[in-house]
Write a protein that holds these residues in place. Structure first.
Motif, PDB file in Angstrom:
ATOM      1  N   GLU A   1       0.855  -1.185   0.000  1.00  0.00           N
ATOM      2  CA  GLU A   1       0.000   0.000   0.000  1.00  0.00           C
ATOM      3  C   GLU A   1       0.894   1.239   0.000  1.00  0.00           C
ATOM      4  O   GLU A   1       2.022   1.208   0.493  1.00  0.00           O
ATOM      5  CB  GLU A   1      -0.928   0.008   1.216  1.00  0.00           C
ATOM      6  N   LEU A   2       0.382   2.320  -0.574  1.00  0.00           N
ATOM      7  CA  LEU A   2       1.171   3.537  -0.662  1.00  0.00           C
ATOM      8  C   LEU A   2       1.360   4.167   0.713  1.00  0.00           C
ATOM      9  O   LEU A   2       0.397   4.354   1.449  1.00  0.00           O
ATOM     10  CB  LEU A   2       0.509   4.540  -1.611  1.00  0.00           C
ATOM     11  N   LYS A   3       2.614   4.479   1.031  1.00  0.00           N
ATOM     12  CA  LYS A   3       2.944   5.137   2.287  1.00  0.00           C
ATOM     13  C   LYS A   3       3.957   6.241   2.026  1.00  0.00           C
ATOM     14  O   LYS A   3       4.907   6.041   1.256  1.00  0.00           O
ATOM     15  CB  LYS A   3       3.547   4.134   3.287  1.00  0.00           C
ATOM     16  N   ASP A   4       3.744   7.390   2.636  1.00  0.00           N
ATOM     17  CA  ASP A   4       4.717   8.465   2.538  1.00  0.00           C
ATOM     18  C   ASP A   4       5.897   8.133   3.453  1.00  0.00           C
ATOM     19  O   ASP A   4       5.734   8.021   4.668  1.00  0.00           O
ATOM     20  CB  ASP A   4       4.091   9.805   2.951  1.00  0.00           C
ATOM     21  N   GLU A   5       7.057   7.956   2.851  1.00  0.00           N
ATOM     22  CA  GLU A   5       8.231   7.548   3.611  1.00  0.00           C
ATOM     23  C   GLU A   5       9.377   8.532   3.437  1.00  0.00           C
ATOM     24  O   GLU A   5       9.511   9.164   2.384  1.00  0.00           O
ATOM     25  CB  GLU A   5       8.712   6.160   3.158  1.00  0.00           C
TER      26      GLU A   5
END
Length: 216
Positions: free
Chosen positions: A130-134
């Motif tokens: 899933e897309l995660k801001d990292e």
């Protein structure tokens, strides 16, 4: 008293030469036949731009600390058809993906303060499904490898800009062309209306000149 000679017993197992392995020519078929299975890595339609060993970290906002994602090989892969470039990193032993995201024109990479072998960047990562801001930090074995990574990463990000800009420019040009065509049609119609009005005015004038003067 006559001396007796020692009796030497004949042992075939001692005197017989060791038998060498003989090739009988017999072939033993395997009990289970294993078929070759093609394993897909998802990278078949991509060309590698960069391939370097490194160690990756992500910043844990809740714990306010850096956490290791894994040690392995970081790659920049360019798709053969779309031209898009993504960053992929797998752990060296388990091959588990620890980073997987596109390199976008808005991305920038910068050196880690106090460590010239490391650098930082932000990304919307899809390694966990899933897309995660990292916020990532990657460390290399040498300063040269770190500089190589930063330079190529930034070049890739810059190379993505013209395509987006050209796309926007093309769309804008198409819209302007449509407006120009519509304006021309409007002008042509206005010119035709003016010509018809002028012709009608001329006809009315000619009719008035042809009418006889009324007698008193």
């Amino acid at each position: 008293m006559a001396s007796k000679e020692p009796v030497h017993e004949h042992r075939e197992d001692e005197e017989a030469p060791a038998a060498e392995d003989e090739d009988t020519g017999a072939q033993v078929a395997p009990i289970v036949k294993l078929e070759e299975v093609a394993v897909s890595t998802g990278e078949e339609n991509e060309d590698p731009i960069l391939d370097l060993k490194s160690k990756l970290y992500r910043f844990d906002k809740n714990g306010n600390q850096w956490k290791e994602r894994g040690a392995g090989t970081v790659k920049l892969l360019k798709h053969k058809e779309t031209g898009k470039v993504r960053l992929v990193m797998r752990q060296s032993k388990t091959l588990k993906i620890c980073a997987n995201h596109l390199v976008l024109p808005t991305m920038t990479v910068q050196e880690h303060a106090g460590n010239d072998k490391s650098c930082l960047w932000h990304a919307s990562d899809f390694a966990d499904g899933e897309l995660k801001d990292e916020l990532f930090c990657i460390r290399f074995a040498s300063v040269e490898n770190c500089k190589t990574f930063m330079e190529i990463f930034q070049e890739v990000a810059e190379s993505q800009k013209p395509k987006e800009e050209n796309k926007d420019a093309s769309a804008t040009a198409t819209q302007l062309e449509k407006l120009s065509v519509e304006e021309k049609k409007t002008e042509d119609k206005a010119g035709e209306d003016e010509a018809v009005a002028a012709k009608e005015t001329k006809n009315d004038t000619e009719k008035k000149d042809e009418e006889p003067a009324s007698s008193t």
